[in-house]
Design a protein around this motif. Sequence first.
Motif, PDB file in Angstrom:
ATOM      1  N   GLU A   1      -0.927   1.345   9.820  1.00 34.84           N
ATOM      2  CA  GLU A   1      -1.554   1.644   8.532  1.00 34.84           C
ATOM      3  C   GLU A   1      -2.441   2.883   8.634  1.00 34.84           C
ATOM      4  OE1 GLU A   1      -3.799  -0.877   5.032  1.00 34.84           O
ATOM      5  OE2 GLU A   1      -4.398  -1.255   7.106  1.00 34.84           O
ATOM      6  N   SER A   2      -3.183   3.011   9.735  1.00 35.41           N
ATOM      7  CA  SER A   2      -4.073   4.160   9.903  1.00 35.41           C
ATOM      8  C   SER A   2      -3.303   5.467  10.009  1.00 35.41           C
ATOM      9  CB  SER A   2      -4.950   3.967  11.147  1.00 35.41           C
ATOM     10  OG  SER A   2      -4.211   4.135  12.341  1.00 35.41           O
TER      11      SER A   2
ATOM     12  N   GLY B   1      -0.547   5.993   8.261  1.00 35.03           N
ATOM     13  CA  GLY B   1       0.183   6.179   7.019  1.00 35.03           C
ATOM     14  C   GLY B   1       1.609   5.672   7.054  1.00 35.03           C
TER      15      GLY B   1
ATOM     16  N   ALA C   1       5.399   1.942   4.557  1.00 36.81           N
ATOM     17  CA  ALA C   1       4.986   2.848   3.488  1.00 36.81           C
ATOM     18  C   ALA C   1       6.158   3.703   3.031  1.00 36.81           C
ATOM     19  CB  ALA C   1       3.843   3.742   3.969  1.00 36.81           C
TER      20      ALA C   1
ATOM     21  N   ARG D   1      -2.282  -2.637  11.888  1.00 43.34           N
ATOM     22  CA  ARG D   1      -3.424  -1.837  11.432  1.00 43.34           C
ATOM     23  C   ARG D   1      -3.326  -0.398  11.944  1.00 43.34           C
ATOM     24  NH1 ARG D   1      -5.566  -4.090   7.030  1.00 43.34           N
ATOM     25  NH2 ARG D   1      -6.126  -6.282   7.375  1.00 43.34           N
TER      26      ARG D   1
ATOM     27  N   ALA E   1       2.389   2.263   7.327  1.00 43.92           N
ATOM     28  CA  ALA E   1       2.466   0.920   6.750  1.00 43.92           C
ATOM     29  C   ALA E   1       1.339   0.761   5.747  1.00 43.92           C
ATOM     30  CB  ALA E   1       2.360  -0.149   7.839  1.00 43.92           C
ATOM     31  N   VAL E   2       1.528  -0.163   4.825  1.00 43.03           N
ATOM     32  CA  VAL E   2       0.487  -0.483   3.851  1.00 43.03           C
ATOM     33  C   VAL E   2       0.312  -1.993   3.810  1.00 43.03           C
ATOM     34  CG1 VAL E   2       0.824   1.560   2.411  1.00 43.03           C
ATOM     35  CG2 VAL E   2       2.183  -0.472   1.966  1.00 43.03           C
ATOM     36  N   SER E   3      -0.918  -2.436   3.620  1.00 49.47           N
ATOM     37  CA  SER E   3      -1.199  -3.872   3.523  1.00 49.47           C
ATOM     38  C   SER E   3      -1.268  -4.273   2.055  1.00 49.47           C
ATOM     39  CB  SER E   3      -2.502  -4.216   4.231  1.00 49.47           C
ATOM     40  OG  SER E   3      -3.592  -3.517   3.653  1.00 49.47           O
ATOM     41  N   GLU E   4      -0.804  -5.478   1.779  1.00 52.42           N
ATOM     42  CA  GLU E   4      -0.828  -6.010   0.427  1.00 52.42           C
ATOM     43  C   GLU E   4      -1.507  -7.376   0.469  1.00 52.42           C
ATOM     44  OE1 GLU E   4       3.392  -6.023  -0.306  1.00 52.42           O
ATOM     45  OE2 GLU E   4       3.271  -4.113  -1.379  1.00 52.42           O
TER      46      GLU E   4
ATOM     47  N   GLU F   1       4.044  13.963  -1.564  1.00 52.14           N
ATOM     48  CA  GLU F   1       3.320  13.601  -0.352  1.00 52.14           C
ATOM     49  C   GLU F   1       3.804  14.417   0.842  1.00 52.14           C
ATOM     50  OE1 GLU F   1       2.270   8.914  -1.166  1.00 52.14           O
ATOM     51  OE2 GLU F   1       4.288   9.469  -0.547  1.00 52.14           O
TER      52      GLU F   1
ATOM     53  N   PHE G   1       2.092  -6.864   5.481  1.00 47.22           N
ATOM     54  CA  PHE G   1       2.300  -5.419   5.575  1.00 47.22           C
ATOM     55  C   PHE G   1       3.755  -5.072   5.256  1.00 47.22           C
ATOM     56  CE2 PHE G   1      -1.490  -6.057   7.987  1.00 47.22           C
ATOM     57  CZ  PHE G   1      -2.192  -4.866   7.931  1.00 47.22           C
TER      58      PHE G   1
END
Length: 207
Positions: A53-54, A56, A69, A50, A58-61, A75, A66
């Motif tokens: 992810e915060s 940028g 990213a 997490r 990693a992304v959760s699916e 970008e 995870f």
Amino acid sequence: MPNEPLAHRISRELAARIVSGRIAPGERLRQDHIAAEFGASHVPVREAFRHLESRGLAVSEPRRGFRVAGFSLAEVREVAEMRAALEVLALRHAAPHLTPAILDRAEEATRAGDRAADVETWEEANRQFHRLILDPCGMPRLLKSIADLHTASARFLFSGWRAEWEAPTDRDHRAILHALRSGDLDRACAVLARHVQFSGQRPRTRR
């Protein structure tokens, strides 16, 4: 780091691997494997994911966990524009607190970058330069945002330069220091903004 929470240590190590390219964009972050590597339960591993992810990284699916990213040139340019604006803001607040000793340390960081044998060493020296001239702003939220943006731009740097590394001579850093020592803050900010925006260009165009 002593007394560092396990989730933070896992996040820090995974972030370093992602930024350096050892874990590729799109690659799945396997919770079981990482928990086994760090001798951890799934709870700190999920907390580490997490945190990534915060930032940028990693992304959760849904139902798939995870993954690392990816990033597009658009970008990276956005990150460069944001960094330029925020670093100039930080420098304007830091300038009254920049002592000759701090500027001397920033110059030494630039010389260390000139001597760097690989892109990782250069990036650490580059990051140290920026920290030294910006940290005296005394604005922790702003500095946290800049640090996260710097991490994002470092991924692009590493992906573009790893195979064809040669240490650059950082004239911009020296121009910034000269302007700060001369009391010309507007000039220092203008050079800093231009310097940071170069990170949004393709590496081959920066020669």
